[in-house]
Design a protein around this motif. Sequence first.
Motif, mmCIF file in Angstrom:
data_model
loop_
_atom_site.group_PDB
_atom_site.id
_atom_site.type_symbol
_atom_site.label_atom_id
_atom_site.label_comp_id
_atom_site.label_asym_id
_atom_site.label_seq_id
_atom_site.Cartn_x
_atom_site.Cartn_y
_atom_site.Cartn_z
ATOM 1 N N MET A 53 0.840 -1.208 0.000
ATOM 2 C CA MET A 53 0.000 0.000 0.000
ATOM 3 C C MET A 53 0.873 1.255 0.000
ATOM 4 O O MET A 53 0.550 2.244 -0.664
ATOM 5 C CB MET A 53 -0.943 -0.010 1.200
ATOM 6 C CG MET A 53 -2.022 -1.085 1.103
ATOM 7 S SD MET A 53 -3.282 -0.992 2.400
ATOM 8 C CE MET A 53 -2.370 -1.531 3.848
ATOM 9 N N GLU A 54 1.983 1.197 0.728
ATOM 10 C CA GLU A 54 2.910 2.328 0.758
ATOM 11 C C GLU A 54 3.551 2.533 -0.613
ATOM 12 O O GLU A 54 3.691 3.663 -1.086
ATOM 13 C CB GLU A 54 3.975 2.094 1.830
ATOM 14 C CG GLU A 54 4.777 3.304 2.177
ATOM 15 C CD GLU A 54 3.958 4.425 2.799
ATOM 16 O OE1 GLU A 54 4.295 5.591 2.516
ATOM 17 O OE2 GLU A 54 3.003 4.156 3.542
ATOM 18 N N LYS A 55 3.931 1.437 -1.235
ATOM 19 C CA LYS A 55 4.562 1.490 -2.566
ATOM 20 C C LYS A 55 3.690 2.237 -3.574
ATOM 21 O O LYS A 55 4.195 2.982 -4.413
ATOM 22 C CB LYS A 55 4.814 0.053 -3.058
ATOM 23 C CG LYS A 55 5.265 -0.063 -4.485
ATOM 24 C CD LYS A 55 5.408 -1.529 -4.896
ATOM 25 C CE LYS A 55 5.694 -1.671 -6.363
ATOM 26 N NZ LYS A 55 5.791 -3.062 -6.793
ATOM 27 N N TYR A 56 2.373 2.055 -3.475
ATOM 28 C CA TYR A 56 1.455 2.690 -4.429
ATOM 29 C C TYR A 56 0.937 4.040 -3.951
ATOM 30 O O TYR A 56 0.186 4.695 -4.658
ATOM 31 C CB TYR A 56 0.302 1.743 -4.752
ATOM 32 C CG TYR A 56 0.728 0.677 -5.725
ATOM 33 C CD1 TYR A 56 0.570 0.852 -7.098
ATOM 34 C CD2 TYR A 56 1.329 -0.492 -5.281
ATOM 35 C CE1 TYR A 56 0.986 -0.111 -7.999
ATOM 36 C CE2 TYR A 56 1.752 -1.463 -6.168
ATOM 37 C CZ TYR A 56 1.579 -1.262 -7.520
ATOM 38 O OH TYR A 56 2.005 -2.229 -8.412
ATOM 39 N N GLY A 57 1.322 4.459 -2.748
ATOM 40 C CA GLY A 57 0.964 5.785 -2.266
ATOM 41 C C GLY A 57 -0.493 5.938 -1.843
ATOM 42 O O GLY A 57 -1.062 7.021 -1.980
ATOM 43 N N LEU A 58 -1.082 4.876 -1.299
ATOM 44 C CA LEU A 58 -2.458 4.968 -0.841
ATOM 45 C C LEU A 58 -2.562 5.923 0.343
ATOM 46 O O LEU A 58 -1.644 6.015 1.153
ATOM 47 C CB LEU A 58 -2.981 3.587 -0.433
ATOM 48 C CG LEU A 58 -3.584 2.737 -1.559
ATOM 49 C CD1 LEU A 58 -2.587 2.449 -2.660
ATOM 50 C CD2 LEU A 58 -4.164 1.458 -1.002
ATOM 51 N N ASN A 59 -3.689 6.624 0.414
ATOM 52 C CA ASN A 59 -3.898 7.510 1.560
ATOM 53 C C ASN A 59 -4.380 6.676 2.753
ATOM 54 O O ASN A 59 -4.688 5.498 2.621
ATOM 55 C CB ASN A 59 -4.853 8.662 1.207
ATOM 56 C CG ASN A 59 -6.270 8.206 0.942
ATOM 57 O OD1 ASN A 59 -6.812 7.314 1.609
ATOM 58 N ND2 ASN A 59 -6.906 8.831 -0.048
ATOM 59 N N GLU A 60 -4.444 7.307 3.919
ATOM 60 C CA GLU A 60 -4.777 6.560 5.138
ATOM 61 C C GLU A 60 -6.177 5.960 5.087
ATOM 62 O O GLU A 60 -6.391 4.848 5.567
ATOM 63 C CB GLU A 60 -4.609 7.446 6.374
ATOM 64 C CG GLU A 60 -4.683 6.665 7.674
ATOM 65 C CD GLU A 60 -3.721 5.485 7.767
ATOM 66 O OE1 GLU A 60 -4.142 4.432 8.299
ATOM 67 O OE2 GLU A 60 -2.562 5.589 7.317
ATOM 68 N N GLY A 61 -7.141 6.679 4.512
ATOM 69 C CA GLY A 61 -8.497 6.136 4.391
ATOM 70 C C GLY A 61 -8.539 4.884 3.541
ATOM 71 O O GLY A 61 -9.237 3.911 3.873
ATOM 72 N N GLN A 62 -7.800 4.887 2.444
ATOM 73 C CA GLN A 62 -7.729 3.711 1.572
ATOM 74 C C GLN A 62 -7.047 2.550 2.280
ATOM 75 O O GLN A 62 -7.517 1.410 2.218
ATOM 76 C CB GLN A 62 -6.983 4.069 0.276
ATOM 77 C CG GLN A 62 -7.742 5.054 -0.585
ATOM 78 C CD GLN A 62 -6.900 5.688 -1.668
ATOM 79 O OE1 GLN A 62 -5.662 5.711 -1.594
ATOM 80 N NE2 GLN A 62 -7.551 6.231 -2.675
ATOM 81 N N LYS A 63 -5.964 2.858 2.972
ATOM 82 C CA LYS A 63 -5.245 1.809 3.707
ATOM 83 C C LYS A 63 -6.144 1.174 4.767
ATOM 84 O O LYS A 63 -6.181 -0.051 4.907
ATOM 85 C CB LYS A 63 -3.992 2.378 4.376
ATOM 86 C CG LYS A 63 -2.884 2.752 3.419
ATOM 87 C CD LYS A 63 -1.727 3.375 4.196
ATOM 88 C CE LYS A 63 -0.641 3.873 3.300
ATOM 89 N NZ LYS A 63 0.459 4.508 4.063
#
Length: 118
Positions: A53-63
């Motif tokens: 998830m970090e690799k793709y730059g997801l925001n906290e809500g998405q994570k």
Amino acid sequence: MDQPGYDYHIDIPGTTIFDGKQAMKGYALNKMCYDFNRAENREGFKADEEGWMEKYGLNEGQKQAIRDRDILKMIEEGGNIYYLAKLAGIFKLSVQDVGGLQTGRTTEEFQDYLKSQA
């Protein structure tokens, strides 16, 4: 282009409309899910969800939606159901499971509903 007499931003209670704004909001999430077309990417995600998830730059809500396995929240966070289908598969959710979630039914109730419409 808007058509005369057509309210492009219609409000349907309980429904997240996937429009340009949602597409921009969910770009990173949808890009990650698109890459799940490759088996090695699905396996990589299963091995290290947080890193992926970090690799793709997801925001906290998405994570958090992913951590919670909350498909409806992923849609609210900009996820496109067509891309999310791969992620749902990783979570062992069928299309009918997701249909039930979207309609407020259990999977069995949703299946019965589908049969009644045939």
